[in-house]
Structure formats: C-alpha cells, structure tokens
Design a protein around this motif. Sequence first.
Motif, PDB file in Angstrom:
ATOM      1  N   ARG A 222       0.814  -1.211   0.000  1.00 44.18           N
ATOM      2  CA  ARG A 222       0.000   0.000   0.000  1.00 44.18           C
ATOM      3  C   ARG A 222       0.852   1.269   0.000  1.00 44.18           C
ATOM      4  O   ARG A 222       0.434   2.322  -0.463  1.00 44.18           O
ATOM      5  CB  ARG A 222      -0.904   0.010   1.246  1.00 44.18           C
ATOM      6  N   SER A 248       1.204  -7.131  -1.886  1.00 41.80           N
ATOM      7  CA  SER A 248       0.398  -7.425  -0.699  1.00 41.80           C
ATOM      8  C   SER A 248      -1.081  -7.380  -1.110  1.00 41.80           C
ATOM      9  O   SER A 248      -1.425  -6.900  -2.196  1.00 41.80           O
ATOM     10  CB  SER A 248       0.646  -6.371   0.385  1.00 41.80           C
ATOM     11  N   ILE A 263       0.581 -12.176  -2.606  1.00 43.90           N
ATOM     12  CA  ILE A 263       1.388 -13.113  -1.818  1.00 43.90           C
ATOM     13  C   ILE A 263       0.802 -13.155  -0.412  1.00 43.90           C
ATOM     14  O   ILE A 263       0.488 -12.112   0.154  1.00 43.90           O
ATOM     15  CB  ILE A 263       2.852 -12.624  -1.757  1.00 43.90           C
ATOM     16  N   THR A 266      -3.931 -15.813   1.685  1.00 41.87           N
ATOM     17  CA  THR A 266      -4.972 -16.023   0.683  1.00 41.87           C
ATOM     18  C   THR A 266      -4.441 -15.751  -0.720  1.00 41.87           C
ATOM     19  O   THR A 266      -5.214 -15.575  -1.653  1.00 41.87           O
ATOM     20  CB  THR A 266      -6.193 -15.125   0.985  1.00 41.87           C
ATOM     21  N   SER A 281       3.884  -3.542   5.209  1.00 42.88           N
ATOM     22  CA  SER A 281       4.079  -3.451   6.666  1.00 42.88           C
ATOM     23  C   SER A 281       4.516  -4.774   7.299  1.00 42.88           C
ATOM     24  O   SER A 281       5.162  -4.788   8.334  1.00 42.88           O
ATOM     25  CB  SER A 281       2.780  -2.985   7.332  1.00 42.88           C
ATOM     26  N   GLN A 285      -0.735 -12.124   7.788  1.00 45.05           N
ATOM     27  CA  GLN A 285      -1.266 -12.843   6.620  1.00 45.05           C
ATOM     28  C   GLN A 285      -0.329 -12.699   5.423  1.00 45.05           C
ATOM     29  O   GLN A 285      -0.310 -13.552   4.550  1.00 45.05           O
ATOM     30  CB  GLN A 285      -2.657 -12.322   6.245  1.00 45.05           C
ATOM     31  N   ASN A 300      11.009   0.463   4.037  1.00 49.07           N
ATOM     32  CA  ASN A 300       9.807   1.009   4.663  1.00 49.07           C
ATOM     33  C   ASN A 300      10.207   2.262   5.436  1.00 49.07           C
ATOM     34  O   ASN A 300      11.276   2.292   6.052  1.00 49.07           O
ATOM     35  CB  ASN A 300       9.199  -0.042   5.618  1.00 49.07           C
TER      36      ASN A 300
HETATM   37  C1  LIG Z   1      -8.412 -13.431   6.344  1.00 54.27           C
HETATM   38  C2  LIG Z   1      -7.355 -12.471   5.834  1.00 54.27           C
HETATM   39  C3  LIG Z   1      -6.507 -12.899   4.826  1.00 54.27           C
HETATM   40  C4  LIG Z   1      -5.531 -12.027   4.343  1.00 54.27           C
HETATM   41  N1  LIG Z   1      -4.671 -12.470   3.367  1.00 54.27           N
HETATM   42  C5  LIG Z   1      -3.674 -11.669   2.976  1.00 54.27           C
HETATM   43  C6  LIG Z   1      -2.734 -12.118   2.008  1.00 54.27           C
HETATM   44  O1  LIG Z   1      -2.808 -13.220   1.471  1.00 54.27           O
HETATM   45  N2  LIG Z   1      -1.728 -11.276   1.673  1.00 54.27           N
HETATM   46  C7  LIG Z   1      -1.579 -10.027   2.226  1.00 54.27           C
HETATM   47  O2  LIG Z   1      -0.620  -9.330   1.869  1.00 54.27           O
HETATM   48  N3  LIG Z   1      -2.477  -9.584   3.120  1.00 54.27           N
HETATM   49  C8  LIG Z   1      -3.518 -10.362   3.495  1.00 54.27           C
HETATM   50  N4  LIG Z   1      -4.427  -9.879   4.367  1.00 54.27           N
HETATM   51  C9  LIG Z   1      -4.386  -8.433   4.711  1.00 54.27           C
HETATM   52  C10 LIG Z   1      -3.354  -8.080   5.772  1.00 54.27           C
HETATM   53  O3  LIG Z   1      -3.937  -8.213   7.049  1.00 54.27           O
HETATM   54  C11 LIG Z   1      -2.878  -6.625   5.602  1.00 54.27           C
HETATM   55  O4  LIG Z   1      -3.990  -5.757   5.617  1.00 54.27           O
HETATM   56  C12 LIG Z   1      -2.092  -6.362   4.312  1.00 54.27           C
HETATM   57  O5  LIG Z   1      -1.079  -7.333   4.142  1.00 54.27           O
HETATM   58  C13 LIG Z   1      -1.478  -4.983   4.393  1.00 54.27           C
HETATM   59  O6  LIG Z   1      -0.836  -4.702   3.182  1.00 54.27           O
HETATM   60  P1  LIG Z   1       0.342  -3.644   3.141  1.00 54.27           P
HETATM   61  O7  LIG Z   1       1.468  -4.091   4.005  1.00 54.27           O
HETATM   62  O8  LIG Z   1       0.633  -3.377   1.712  1.00 54.27           O
HETATM   63  O9  LIG Z   1      -0.350  -2.319   3.712  1.00 54.27           O
HETATM   64  P2  LIG Z   1      -0.145  -1.558   5.088  1.00 54.27           P
HETATM   65  O10 LIG Z   1      -0.282  -2.467   6.240  1.00 54.27           O
HETATM   66  O11 LIG Z   1      -1.009  -0.380   5.032  1.00 54.27           O
HETATM   67  O12 LIG Z   1       1.382  -1.105   5.028  1.00 54.27           O
HETATM   68  C14 LIG Z   1       1.867  -0.128   4.171  1.00 54.27           C
HETATM   69  C15 LIG Z   1       3.315   0.121   4.577  1.00 54.27           C
HETATM   70  O13 LIG Z   1       3.897   1.035   3.678  1.00 54.27           O
HETATM   71  C16 LIG Z   1       4.758   1.883   4.419  1.00 54.27           C
HETATM   72  N5  LIG Z   1       4.905   3.125   3.658  1.00 54.27           N
HETATM   73  C17 LIG Z   1       3.928   4.032   3.372  1.00 54.27           C
HETATM   74  N6  LIG Z   1       4.443   5.030   2.627  1.00 54.27           N
HETATM   75  C18 LIG Z   1       5.754   4.760   2.447  1.00 54.27           C
HETATM   76  C19 LIG Z   1       6.829   5.418   1.774  1.00 54.27           C
HETATM   77  N7  LIG Z   1       6.642   6.547   1.097  1.00 54.27           N
HETATM   78  N8  LIG Z   1       8.050   4.838   1.808  1.00 54.27           N
HETATM   79  C20 LIG Z   1       8.261   3.682   2.481  1.00 54.27           C
HETATM   80  N9  LIG Z   1       7.287   3.014   3.134  1.00 54.27           N
HETATM   81  C21 LIG Z   1       6.061   3.535   3.110  1.00 54.27           C
HETATM   82  C22 LIG Z   1       4.061   2.086   5.750  1.00 54.27           C
HETATM   83  O14 LIG Z   1       4.990   2.460   6.752  1.00 54.27           O
HETATM   84  C23 LIG Z   1       3.446   0.722   5.991  1.00 54.27           C
HETATM   85  O15 LIG Z   1       4.296  -0.087   6.772  1.00 54.27           O
HETATM   86  C24 LIG Z   1      -5.420 -10.715   4.877  1.00 54.27           C
HETATM   87  C25 LIG Z   1      -6.274 -10.313   5.889  1.00 54.27           C
HETATM   88  C26 LIG Z   1      -7.240 -11.173   6.364  1.00 54.27           C
HETATM   89  C27 LIG Z   1      -8.141 -10.707   7.480  1.00 54.27           C
END
Ligand SMILES: Cc1cc2nc3c(=O)[nH]c(=O)nc-3n(C[C@H](O)[C@H](O)[C@H](O)COP(=O)(O)OP(=O)(O)OC[C@H]3O[C@@H](n4cnc5c(N)ncnc54)[C@H](O)[C@@H]3O)c2cc1C
Length: 330
Positions: A222, A248, A263, A266, A281, A285, A300
Amino acid sequence: MLSVGKRLFSTSGRILDTLVFVESANSKISPASLSSLNAAFQLGKPVSALVAGPEGESIVSELSQVEGLSKIIVAKGDNYNHYLAEELSPLVKAILSNESNNFTHFVTAASAVGKSLLPRVGALLDVQPISDVIKVESENTFVRPIYAGNALSTVKSSDKFILTSIRASAFPPQQITSSSAPIEEFSESITTNGRTEFVSENLITSERPELGAATKVVAGGRGLKNKETFDKLLEPLATKLNAAVGASRAAVDNGFCDNSLQIGQTGKIIAPELYIAIGISGAIQHLAGMKDSKTIVAINKDPESPIFNIADIGLVADLNDAVPELTEKL
Ligand SMILES: Cc1cc2nc3c(=O)[nH]c(=O)nc-3n(C[C@H](O)[C@H](O)[C@H](O)COP(=O)(O)OP(=O)(O)OC[C@H]3O[C@@H](n4cnc5c(N)ncnc54)[C@H](O)[C@@H]3O)c2cc1C
C-alpha cells in the motif's frame, strides 16, 4: 512394514505405491509438479505419474525422463482438458481403487488444480486428505502449517489411502535425467456427473519469471500509493534483477496490480532466494506467504514496521527515493 527386494509391503501385505498427478504449464511439467514428484520419492516407494487430457499428453516425453519413475499413466480425453476437478476426481478414484495398481498414496501439488482435486478425491474415497504438506516424516506422517503458518502440525494418517497435496516451495524440483519410464494408457470409461463445463479463462501473460517459481521477487504494498507508482518503481527494479513482481493484498485490493500477484495466506506462498518488500508493513497474513524466503529485504519509512522483525536487510527510507536509487545502482 516388510521390504522384499525393492518393493515395500504394508503389514497387511499390500504393496505401497505412490501416484502423482502431474500438471503441465506451457507444455512443460509445471514446477510445482516437479516438486510433487520430489515429495513422492521421499515416501520411499515406487512412484508412478498420472497425466490427463491434451495438456497431460504434451508432457509425456519430458516426464519419461524423470529418473526413477515406475510408469506413466496417460488418460486421454478432451473432458480432461483444462483440468476440471469434477472430471479428474472420478479418474483418480478409479485408478486408486483398482487393487491391481497397488496404489496406497496419492500426491498432487497444492496448486489451484490440486486444491480443487484433492478434497473431491477424498470425498469419493471417504478418506481425509492431508493438504499443504511441507515435510514428509514417514510414509504416513506429514508436517503441515496451521494458523496461517504460525504453527506446524504433525499429522499421522491411518486411512487406507493417503491423499496429500504438497506445498511446492518446500520441496526441490525432481531432476530430469534421461531414463525412460514405461507408458500405460488408461482406457477405462469413467462416468462423471457431466454438469461442469469449461467456459473460458483469462490468463495474465508476462515476460517475467512466474511468481510461484521465481528465485527473486520484488513485491509492493500500500505504501506505493497507486498503480502508477507501483508500475513506475517496481517494474524497472524487477527488470534489473530478472525478478517476478508480487504484491500485498492491500496493493491488490486497491487495484495497483492483478490479484494473481498477491502473496500471503490467501495468495501465493513462495520461498525465493531473494524477496524485496517495498512499502509493505508485514502483516501476519502477508508473512504467511513469504517468510520462508532465503534473504528478505525490506524498504519502509516506518522503523517500527513489523516487516523489519523478519527482514535480513532493512532500509528505513522513503521508497520514492530509495527504489529509484537502488535500481540505478544495480
Ligand atoms: C483473512 C485475511 C486474509 C488475508 N490475506 C492476505 C494475504 O494473502 N496477503 C496479504 O498481503 N495480506 C492479506 N491480508 C491483509 C493483511 O492483514 C494486511 O492488511 C495487508 O497485508 C497490508 O498490506 P500492506 O502491508 O501493503 O499495507 P499496510 O499495512 O497499510 O502497510 C503499508 C506500509 O507502507 C509503508 N509506507 C507508506 N508510505 C511509504 C513510503 N513513502 N516509503 C516507504 N514506506 C512507506 C508504511 O509504513 C506501511 O508499513 C489478509 C487479511 C485477512 C483478514
């Protein structure tokens, strides 16, 4: 357990043989099926392969070069095209339940096909399948992850047939040599319910290595904010490294990329040599899908981000600066 010559017998006198369902990918044995063959050989019993439909026929000559295969069973028929599980499961049941085949074990990859096939075969044979195996302890004892990979469970089966799917990233691919396994055609006619038909598929084609089999993966989260930045920052880095691109779930859900790139729990479960997490992050999951990678690199801006707990190399930086710089230096 008795061993007579090279054959293994159970105490009931049944010969223990393993049947592996082998899938093709672009007319080659799929990498996950090569891992399934490796897992099957770890059972220490004679191993035969089953291929089905036009896709299966396209890999018979490659398969016949897999060292140590006892035989290849070829089930011809257009109804097996596209590996419809509703058509394949009665076929597998018929082969396993034919006592003259001596099969006691069935192995498939925990691929999309395998995940669909295994429970159906289990239901038809009234056997509890063991899915997502990551280690073969013995002929009836296996290790598999539970709770999104946070615990490992060792399970022992006393069923008449042992039906397993294996996690491809946990087993190396079986080597292709130049041996030659006998080929046997399966000609028995199989009745299916005939209520399922293949309509269409939309495959994402890419010049990049396939995510599930790539040795290097660059994954975005994200933190990349939108599709434009995702493509602009990740694509050049992946090209430099000859890596697959992953994501993600947040990146997928926000439309940064196709959901086949997800990845995690799920999504796809991978274990490349190098995994670079950018703006991810490290939610539990997500970790479930990549924590077995050999070297994990994380970029990050938040030093408290949980991804740093498992990263071998962590860079606290703004990805908008760090990724182009890394790409340029590479
Ligand atoms: C039943 C279930 C199954 C799931 N299955 C999966 C799955 O298979 N795969 C999966 O990935 N997730 C899964 N999820 C979702 C998971 O819980 C997280 O919501 C998801 O992984 C978060 O994705 P993220 O790390 O991209 O986003 P976030 O958690 O929002 O993290 C974004 C990161 O980017 C960093 N960032 C932001 N801006 C910058 C910048 N300019 N420079 C550097 N860093 C920055 C932030 O510090 C933060 O750490 C599942 C959830 C549930 C409930």
